[in-house]
Motif scaffolding. Structure first.
Motif, PDB file in Angstrom:
ATOM      1  N   MET A 537     -27.903 -23.128  -9.729  1.00 54.26           N
ATOM      2  CA  MET A 537     -27.572 -23.687  -8.950  1.00 54.26           C
ATOM      3  C   MET A 537     -27.709 -25.376 -10.468  1.00 54.26           C
ATOM      4  O   MET A 537     -27.064 -26.022 -10.067  1.00 54.26           O
ATOM      5  CB  MET A 537     -28.430 -24.055  -7.579  1.00 54.26           C
ATOM      6  N   LEU A 538     -28.270 -24.656 -11.574  1.00 55.42           N
ATOM      7  CA  LEU A 538     -28.713 -25.346 -12.622  1.00 55.42           C
ATOM      8  C   LEU A 538     -27.179 -25.307 -13.696  1.00 55.42           C
ATOM      9  O   LEU A 538     -27.011 -26.691 -13.785  1.00 55.42           O
ATOM     10  CB  LEU A 538     -29.830 -24.886 -13.463  1.00 55.42           C
ATOM     11  N   ASN A 539     -26.478 -23.722 -13.207  1.00 60.73           N
ATOM     12  CA  ASN A 539     -25.897 -23.641 -13.959  1.00 60.73           C
ATOM     13  C   ASN A 539     -24.131 -24.469 -13.058  1.00 60.73           C
ATOM     14  O   ASN A 539     -22.728 -25.210 -13.504  1.00 60.73           O
ATOM     15  CB  ASN A 539     -24.480 -21.973 -14.231  1.00 60.73           C
ATOM     16  N   VAL A 540     -24.216 -24.776 -12.191  1.00 64.38           N
ATOM     17  CA  VAL A 540     -23.507 -25.242 -10.529  1.00 64.38           C
ATOM     18  C   VAL A 540     -23.251 -26.830 -10.881  1.00 64.38           C
ATOM     19  O   VAL A 540     -22.131 -27.406 -11.354  1.00 64.38           O
ATOM     20  CB  VAL A 540     -23.395 -25.236  -9.759  1.00 64.38           C
ATOM     21  N   ALA A 541     -24.306 -27.235 -11.426  1.00 64.72           N
ATOM     22  CA  ALA A 541     -24.839 -28.511 -11.980  1.00 64.72           C
ATOM     23  C   ALA A 541     -23.962 -29.248 -13.197  1.00 64.72           C
ATOM     24  O   ALA A 541     -23.214 -30.312 -13.088  1.00 64.72           O
ATOM     25  CB  ALA A 541     -25.784 -29.092 -11.497  1.00 64.72           C
ATOM     26  N   ILE A 542     -24.459 -28.324 -14.249  1.00 63.05           N
ATOM     27  CA  ILE A 542     -24.017 -28.329 -15.356  1.00 63.05           C
ATOM     28  C   ILE A 542     -22.351 -28.411 -15.498  1.00 63.05           C
ATOM     29  O   ILE A 542     -22.002 -29.324 -16.258  1.00 63.05           O
ATOM     30  CB  ILE A 542     -25.045 -27.613 -16.314  1.00 63.05           C
ATOM     31  N   PHE A 591     -32.147 -17.267 -16.964  1.00 65.39           N
ATOM     32  CA  PHE A 591     -32.738 -18.013 -17.122  1.00 65.39           C
ATOM     33  C   PHE A 591     -32.906 -18.841 -18.482  1.00 65.39           C
ATOM     34  O   PHE A 591     -33.155 -20.207 -18.613  1.00 65.39           O
ATOM     35  CB  PHE A 591     -33.651 -17.927 -16.459  1.00 65.39           C
ATOM     36  N   GLN A 592     -33.313 -18.192 -19.245  1.00 61.38           N
ATOM     37  CA  GLN A 592     -32.548 -18.776 -20.640  1.00 61.38           C
ATOM     38  C   GLN A 592     -31.550 -19.566 -20.986  1.00 61.38           C
ATOM     39  O   GLN A 592     -32.026 -20.485 -21.971  1.00 61.38           O
ATOM     40  CB  GLN A 592     -33.206 -17.886 -21.824  1.00 61.38           C
ATOM     41  N   ASP A 593     -31.209 -18.777 -20.791  1.00 64.16           N
ATOM     42  CA  ASP A 593     -29.451 -19.038 -21.110  1.00 64.16           C
ATOM     43  C   ASP A 593     -28.886 -20.537 -20.664  1.00 64.16           C
ATOM     44  O   ASP A 593     -28.758 -21.438 -20.734  1.00 64.16           O
ATOM     45  CB  ASP A 593     -28.062 -18.568 -20.687  1.00 64.16           C
ATOM     46  N   VAL A 594     -29.847 -20.944 -19.137  1.00 59.43           N
ATOM     47  CA  VAL A 594     -29.136 -22.272 -18.423  1.00 59.43           C
ATOM     48  C   VAL A 594     -30.193 -23.442 -18.957  1.00 59.43           C
ATOM     49  O   VAL A 594     -29.873 -24.312 -19.338  1.00 59.43           O
ATOM     50  CB  VAL A 594     -29.109 -21.909 -16.684  1.00 59.43           C
ATOM     51  N   TYR A 600     -28.787 -28.595 -24.265  1.00 59.82           N
ATOM     52  CA  TYR A 600     -27.821 -28.909 -25.531  1.00 59.82           C
ATOM     53  C   TYR A 600     -26.439 -29.700 -24.291  1.00 59.82           C
ATOM     54  O   TYR A 600     -25.228 -29.551 -24.668  1.00 59.82           O
ATOM     55  CB  TYR A 600     -27.410 -28.065 -26.093  1.00 59.82           C
ATOM     56  N   SER A 601     -26.714 -30.038 -23.122  1.00 60.86           N
ATOM     57  CA  SER A 601     -25.562 -30.097 -22.017  1.00 60.86           C
ATOM     58  C   SER A 601     -24.793 -31.970 -23.140  1.00 60.86           C
ATOM     59  O   SER A 601     -25.793 -32.767 -23.428  1.00 60.86           O
ATOM     60  CB  SER A 601     -26.172 -30.228 -21.546  1.00 60.86           C
TER      61      SER A 601
END
Length: 613
Positions: A537-542, A591-594, A600-601
């Motif tokens: 879900m963090l990836n989805v938000a980004i 999780f490290q990647d997200v 850096y978003s």
């Protein structure tokens, strides 16, 4: 138009303009003790400059002379305020300061030399010793130096507002309120506001907004009664628990296990909280309640048990003296040992193991309400003790409406924000079930408070209800459910869910539209432990925010008691037991990647942690 009508019109316009132009650019804090310097520090945290004034030391000591001071030295005359700035605030733990650099916003001074500077201030808050005669003397001096329209308040924890403004002029009374902060100021959310019929409503409204928006506080509105809301109910609860424990022969450590997280209270529970606050302070407030509440139906609960008198007489006052209900010492091998006082003998002894089935059941429950139901539903000693003490506090609180507050929301918020309870007393009754609570209390021979009977007969059987994401509370005057008022700047995730603002969701987290081009990522795993679903879900938000011009940023937050307890170690352990090393690598690397994507978003990302994080 008559001259009298014209004069009244002019006065009304002046008053209106004054209310419109109310602002606080500088504050005077009168008293540099623990609370005074804590308030000045928190003002500095918010970027607000202040004067910190105290008395001139009553005697010039040999140490002062050796330091090269004279009776006329500023360093001597401002000694108490300077000590707060140079020694107390920088060394206090937890730190009252966001950063040591904000100390430059606090100017030290004294009551003899610097009262004229009050004319520069928009708000003067008194934080001197809890004696009416001294406060009245201070206010008489304040009145000589402030500009008309200056807001003046007291941080008193229980002295009546009406008594403090006796003898003061009309302008002073119009702009005077009580603003009762809780210690430690930076960390405790609660401020109780007390006003009277002489107070301008605009002053109350302005100060509530200032305290909430500028200083980040939670405001409740209390009546001008002894100890207001939080200390009236909190001290009653403390004393009732202690009296019941003594009668039942429970130990200090057993009581703290029962009255901590298992029943929706902080880990410091009862006796540990007493040591943190100070037994002398508890004794003072309890004695004051006993003296000032001759008609209270539970007045005898405020009588000090012999053990408290013994400890106070011995100067065993808690953490500040090295021992109170608990005492840190060293064992024979040099290891740290925490002893507990025997409530009957007053002597310290080793703590015993505390084991009850009810505590085990409560530990496995996820929410505070479920833990409370597990405790009071148990028939073991701890369960019975939990029921009896929660029952008594709830009935006592219910009997205080409308004596100490006009509604249940102010009482519940006061206890959550001032004593760190998970649920206020009315929320506790809802968690147990008001009908079940009432039937069991009556079976115990307890009389129900009118508001409990009213909510069962004229309400819907609960003190709160939620409709379409909006929370309502039962109002005993109108016999209706009224919406719980929220600040315009407040957002409740549960409300947004009910309004269909969820953009995407899985079992671990949700992406929710907060409005204004901002999305929120809410965790909802058990205790918000981080797993692959949260990462997804963090990836989805980004992806959503970075790909759309409509969205401007991400907030990571939730309404749960804990932001996150960390990684889901149980999941990792189960994967390791089955030797699913690829799954573990994928989870950790994912999780490290997200986290790197969040860092850096292209759009701002703000984490808003609260509780365990």
């Amino acid at each position: 138009m008559s001259s009298l009508v014209f004069s009244s019109l002019v006065f009304s316009i002046v008053e209106l303009n004054r209310s419109i132009s109310m602002k606080i650019n500088k504050v005077a804090v009168l008293g540099s003790g623990v609370m005074g310097c804590g308030i000045a520090a928190h003002l500095a945290n918010a970027g607000v400059p202040s004067l910190l004034l105290d008395i001139v030391p009553p005697e010039f000591t040999e140490a002062d002379a050796k330091a090269g001071l004279t009776k006329d030295s500023k360093e001597f005359r401002n000694k108490f305020a300077l000590n707060a700035l140079n020694n107390v605030l920088p060394k206090q733990k937890p730190s009252p300061l966001f950063d040591a650099s904000v100390l430059k916003l606090i100017t030290p001074g004294n009551f003899d030399d610097d009262m004229a500077k009050l004319a520069e201030c928009d708000w003067v808050i008194e934080v001197v010793v809890e004696r009416l005669d001294i406060k009245q003397k201070v206010f008489a001096n304040v009145e000589k130096h402030v500009r008309p329209g200056t807001i003046i308040s007291s941080n008193t924890s229980g002295i009546k507002l009406a008594d403090m403004i006796e003898g003061r002029g009309a302008d002073f009374a119009k702009h005077f309120i009580i603003t009762h902060f809780f210690n430690p100021v930076r960390y405790m959310k609660l401020v109780e506001i007390v006003s009277c019929d002489k107070t301008r409503p605009e002053v109350v409204t302005f100060m509530a907004e200032y305290l909430e928006d500028k200083l980040g506080k939670g405001v409740v509105y209390a009546k001008d009664t002894p100890s207001f809301i939080a200390n009236r109910i909190g001290i009653y609860g403390f004393m009732a628990i202690m009296h019941t424990a003594i009668v039942k022969g429970l130990t200090v450590e057993a009581v703290d296990k029962i009255t901590g997280p298992a029943t929706g209270k902080p880990k410091s529970a009862t006796f540990r909280t007493g040591d943190l606050v100070g037994l002398d302070t508890l004794a003072h407030v309890s004695n004051n309640n006993y003296a000032m509440l001759p008609n209270d139906e539970c007045r005898d609960a405020f009588k000090l048990p012999a053990i408290v008198t013994t400890l106070v007489d011995k100067k065993w006052l808690g953490d500040k003296t090295g021992g109170g209900f608990y005492k840190k010492t060293k064992g024979a091998d040099g290891s740290k040992v925490i002893l507990a006082v025997d409530l009957k003998t007053g002597e310290y002894r080793e703590q015993g193991k505390v084991r009850y089935d009810s505590l085990g059941a409560a530990k496995n429950a996820e929410t505070a309400g479920d833990r409370i139901k597990a405790m009071v539903g148990s028939t073991d000693e701890a369960g019975v003790f939990a029921w009896e003490t929660l029952r008594d506090v709830a009935i006592y609180s219910a009997n205080r409406v409308p004596e100490i507050a006009d509604d249940i929301v102010n009482i519940d918020n006061a206890m959550k924000w001032g004593f760190n309870w998970d649920l206020g007393p009315f929320e506790v009754m809802d968690a147990i079930g008001v009908q079940a609570f009432a039937e069991r209390a009556q079976k115990d021979g307890k009389a129900l408070a009118p508001i409990i009977t009213s909510v069962l007969k004229e309400g819907e059987g609960s003190f709160y209800k939620t409709v379409s994401g909006v929370r309502y509370y039962f109002d005993p005057t109108s016999k209706k459910y009224l919406p719980v008022k929220l600040r315009p700047t407040s957002l409740v995730i549960q409300t947004l869910r009910a309004q269909n603002k969820v953009l995407k969701s899985n079992s671990g987290a949700s992406v929710i539209d907060l409005g204004d081009g901002v999305v929120n990522v809410e965790f909802h795993t058990k205790m918000n432990a981080i797993d692959g679903d949260i990462g997804e879900m963090l990836n989805v938000a980004i992806d959503l925010v970075e790909s759309s011009p409509v969205y401007k940023g991400i907030v990571v937050s939730n309404d749960a008691p804990n932001f996150s307890v960390g990684a889901n170690l149980m999941l990792l352990w189960l994967e390791s037991q089955q030797k699913n090393w690829d799954s573990i690598i994928k989870l950790v690397k994912g999780f490290q990647d997200v986290c790197m994507r969040l860092k850096y978003s292209k759009k701002p990302v703000v984490a808003a942690p609260a509780g365990m994080a």
